[in-house]
Write a protein that holds these residues in place. Structure first.
Motif, mmCIF file in Angstrom:
data_model
loop_
_atom_site.group_PDB
_atom_site.id
_atom_site.type_symbol
_atom_site.label_atom_id
_atom_site.label_comp_id
_atom_site.label_asym_id
_atom_site.label_seq_id
_atom_site.Cartn_x
_atom_site.Cartn_y
_atom_site.Cartn_z
ATOM 1 N N TYR A 82 66.398 -30.347 4.149
ATOM 2 C CA TYR A 82 67.061 -29.734 5.309
ATOM 3 C C TYR A 82 68.280 -30.523 5.768
ATOM 4 O O TYR A 82 68.958 -30.126 6.715
ATOM 5 N N VAL A 83 68.550 -31.649 5.120
ATOM 6 C CA VAL A 83 69.717 -32.467 5.477
ATOM 7 C C VAL A 83 70.926 -31.955 4.700
ATOM 8 O O VAL A 83 70.896 -31.862 3.471
ATOM 9 N N GLU A 84 71.998 -31.662 5.401
ATOM 10 C CA GLU A 84 73.226 -31.177 4.777
ATOM 11 C C GLU A 84 74.362 -32.167 5.016
ATOM 12 O O GLU A 84 74.450 -32.787 6.073
ATOM 13 N N GLY A 85 75.222 -32.276 4.018
ATOM 14 C CA GLY A 85 76.440 -33.068 4.188
ATOM 15 C C GLY A 85 76.304 -34.549 3.939
ATOM 16 O O GLY A 85 77.279 -35.289 4.129
ATOM 17 N N HIS A 86 75.124 -35.015 3.526
ATOM 18 C CA HIS A 86 74.934 -36.450 3.284
ATOM 19 C C HIS A 86 74.204 -36.674 1.964
ATOM 20 O O HIS A 86 73.157 -37.337 1.931
ATOM 21 N N PRO A 87 74.726 -36.162 0.850
ATOM 22 C CA PRO A 87 74.002 -36.291 -0.434
ATOM 23 C C PRO A 87 73.779 -37.735 -0.849
ATOM 24 O O PRO A 87 72.729 -38.066 -1.417
ATOM 25 N N VAL A 140 60.691 -51.427 3.986
ATOM 26 C CA VAL A 140 61.802 -50.627 3.453
ATOM 27 C C VAL A 140 61.487 -49.139 3.595
ATOM 28 O O VAL A 140 62.333 -48.344 4.024
ATOM 29 N N ILE A 141 60.263 -48.750 3.248
ATOM 30 C CA ILE A 141 59.850 -47.345 3.377
ATOM 31 C C ILE A 141 59.946 -46.907 4.830
ATOM 32 O O ILE A 141 60.398 -45.789 5.131
ATOM 33 N N TRP A 142 59.537 -47.778 5.743
ATOM 34 C CA TRP A 142 59.582 -47.457 7.172
ATOM 35 C C TRP A 142 61.020 -47.242 7.632
ATOM 36 O O TRP A 142 61.306 -46.293 8.364
ATOM 37 N N VAL A 143 61.927 -48.099 7.201
ATOM 38 C CA VAL A 143 63.336 -47.949 7.574
ATOM 39 C C VAL A 143 63.893 -46.635 7.025
ATOM 40 O O VAL A 143 64.658 -45.935 7.703
ATOM 41 N N MET A 144 63.499 -46.247 5.825
ATOM 42 C CA MET A 144 63.957 -44.975 5.254
ATOM 43 C C MET A 144 63.399 -43.790 6.033
ATOM 44 O O MET A 144 64.052 -42.752 6.162
ATOM 45 N N ASN A 145 62.191 -43.945 6.564
ATOM 46 C CA ASN A 145 61.627 -42.910 7.436
ATOM 47 C C ASN A 145 62.491 -42.732 8.681
ATOM 48 O O ASN A 145 62.808 -41.596 9.078
ATOM 49 N N ILE A 146 62.868 -43.858 9.296
ATOM 50 C CA ILE A 146 63.714 -43.801 10.488
ATOM 51 C C ILE A 146 65.075 -43.197 10.150
ATOM 52 O O ILE A 146 65.629 -42.396 10.909
ATOM 53 N N ALA A 147 65.628 -43.569 8.990
ATOM 54 C CA ALA A 147 66.924 -43.028 8.578
ATOM 55 C C ALA A 147 66.857 -41.509 8.423
ATOM 56 O O ALA A 147 67.786 -40.788 8.814
ATOM 57 N N THR A 148 65.758 -41.008 7.864
ATOM 58 C CA THR A 148 65.577 -39.561 7.735
ATOM 59 C C THR A 148 65.505 -38.898 9.102
ATOM 60 O O THR A 148 66.090 -37.837 9.333
ATOM 61 N N ALA A 149 64.778 -39.533 10.024
ATOM 62 C CA ALA A 149 64.686 -38.994 11.381
ATOM 63 C C ALA A 149 66.063 -38.920 12.036
ATOM 64 O O ALA A 149 66.398 -37.936 12.699
ATOM 65 N N VAL A 150 66.874 -39.962 11.857
ATOM 66 C CA VAL A 150 68.221 -39.975 12.438
ATOM 67 C C VAL A 150 69.060 -38.854 11.846
ATOM 68 O O VAL A 150 69.775 -38.130 12.569
ATOM 69 N N LEU A 151 68.991 -38.663 10.531
ATOM 70 C CA LEU A 151 69.755 -37.589 9.891
ATOM 71 C C LEU A 151 69.340 -36.221 10.423
ATOM 72 O O LEU A 151 70.189 -35.359 10.679
ATOM 73 N N MET A 153 67.936 -35.668 13.323
ATOM 74 C CA MET A 153 68.338 -35.592 14.722
ATOM 75 C C MET A 153 69.774 -35.066 14.835
ATOM 76 O O MET A 153 70.115 -34.298 15.738
ATOM 77 N N ARG A 154 70.620 -35.499 13.909
ATOM 78 C CA ARG A 154 72.027 -35.121 13.935
ATOM 79 C C ARG A 154 72.289 -33.787 13.247
ATOM 80 O O ARG A 154 73.338 -33.185 13.434
ATOM 81 N N LEU A 166 60.067 -31.156 12.727
ATOM 82 C CA LEU A 166 60.391 -32.102 11.658
ATOM 83 C C LEU A 166 60.700 -33.480 12.234
ATOM 84 O O LEU A 166 60.227 -34.505 11.723
ATOM 85 N N ARG A 167 61.504 -33.514 13.290
ATOM 86 C CA ARG A 167 61.915 -34.789 13.881
ATOM 87 C C ARG A 167 60.719 -35.540 14.481
ATOM 88 O O ARG A 167 60.545 -36.749 14.266
ATOM 89 N N LEU A 168 59.908 -34.812 15.248
ATOM 90 C CA LEU A 168 58.758 -35.464 15.874
ATOM 91 C C LEU A 168 57.750 -35.937 14.829
ATOM 92 O O LEU A 168 57.135 -37.001 14.990
#
Length: 332
Positions: A82-87, A140-151, A153-154, A166-168
């Motif tokens: 569902y993330v667009e514009g950030h391949p 590292v996996i946890w940080v990638m989880n947060i990065a996905t949440a940020v993407l 969110m935006r 999805l975000r929650l």
């Protein structure tokens, strides 16, 4: 353009779950299949290997982690679709997540083959390195989880209830994951032994108030004699699947009755309630209370949480809004 649309026919319906999982990020796809194959392998190994580690069959822990990794990588690939514009970011998230799980599952399998604990084991320099590497890559996996949440969110999505589900789901999963680090802290008995200069082979524990390896629930091994942090960790991690499912359910159940804003409110109420359960399980464990033997205070707090969520959800659901067409949820 999203990774999904660059690899798949644009006319494929967005509801095609399998295309989203296997067409988004190849490293996650490889991790999904590898962990699924390893899960089957642990079943075969369990038939021929009867050794015990910390009171449990040696291949049960690798089996549980293989199941968990299969679910996590498949779900994360679906979310990233569902993330667009950030391949490029999607590739990094998928690649680093897959690498983290590869290191973790290799460490767990190596230690199982040796017949020693994989977690909290610092008995030898080799054991300590394995445990340290696993912990580092879990972070590292946890940080990638947060990065996905940020993407996400935006990310602008037409369907707000589903978007917030999805975000929650990701955010609550991040909370559940970080609870695992509570298990790595020394117990009171371990601290006392360390103060006397004793060299310990195990530092950290799943259980609270009792030693690991005692009586526990079948398969999962959660202590039935004392507190155990694993239930809170487990429930928190699986918000990744359950909260998005809640979003899908709310959209389909109430699409003709409630406005988008009210459906979003229902998802938020469900998410907050779910987080409340995770924290309640943690609180129960830290009080050295078995999961299956809650005291009156725990039950009272649970009843209060259920009541608040039920009242809030009912209040929102009874506010009937204008009819919403089925097209409004075409994004799920």
């Amino acid at each position: 353009m999203s990774p999904l649309t660059t690899r798949l026919d644009k006319n494929i319906p967005e509801t095609d779950l399998w295309q989203r999982i296997f067409g988004t990020e190849r490293f996650l796809t490889w991790s999904f299949w590898l962990s699924l194959i390893l899960f089957v392998g642990t079943i075969v190994l369990s038939i021929f290997d009867s050794r015990l580690v910390t009171g449990a069959p040696v291949w049960v822990k690798p089996m549980k982690f293989a199941i968990s990794i299969t679910l996590y990588t498949g779900t994360l690939a679906w979310l990233l679709s569902y993330v667009e514009g950030h391949p490029r970011l999607v590739r990094w998230i998928g690649g680093l997540t897959a690498l983290g799980f590869l290191v973790e599952i290799i460490g767990i399998f190596v230690q199982a083959a040796r017949g020693v604990p994989s977690h909290f084991n610092v008995g030898t320099p080799f054991d300590a390195v394995i445990f340290s590497l696993m912990g580092t890559f879990v972070l590292v996996i946890w940080v990638m989880n947060i990065a996905t949440a940020v993407l996400l969110m935006r990310q602008k999505m037409d369907n707000r209830p589903f978007a917030w589900a999805l975000r929650l789901g990701l955010l609550i999963t991040a909370v559940g994951a970080i609870l695992g680090f509570l298990m790595t802290t020394p117990t009171a008995d371990q601290l006392a032994a360390m103060e006397t200069g004793e060299m310990l082979s195990i530092v950290g524990a799943h259980s609270v108030g009792v030693e690991d390896g005692g009586a526990g629930l079948p398969f999962v091994g959660w202590s039935t004699e004392g507190g155990d942090i694993r239930p809170a960790h487990f429930v928190g991690l699986h918000a990744l699947q359950l909260i998005p499912l809640l979003g899908i359910f709310v959209n389909r159940r109430f699409r003709t009755r409630l406005s988008e804003g009210r459906r979003t409110a229902l998802v938020a109420i469900g998410g907050v309630g779910y987080l409340g359960v995770v924290l309640l399980l943690l609180w129960q464990a830290l009080r050295a209370q078995p999961l299956i033997a809650p005291d009156g205070l725990t039950l009272a707090v649970l009843a209060g949480l259920v009541a608040v969520v039920s009242v809030a959800g009912t209040a929102v659901a009874r506010q009937v809004g204008p009819a919403v067409s089925a097209d409004a949820i075409s994004g799920i």
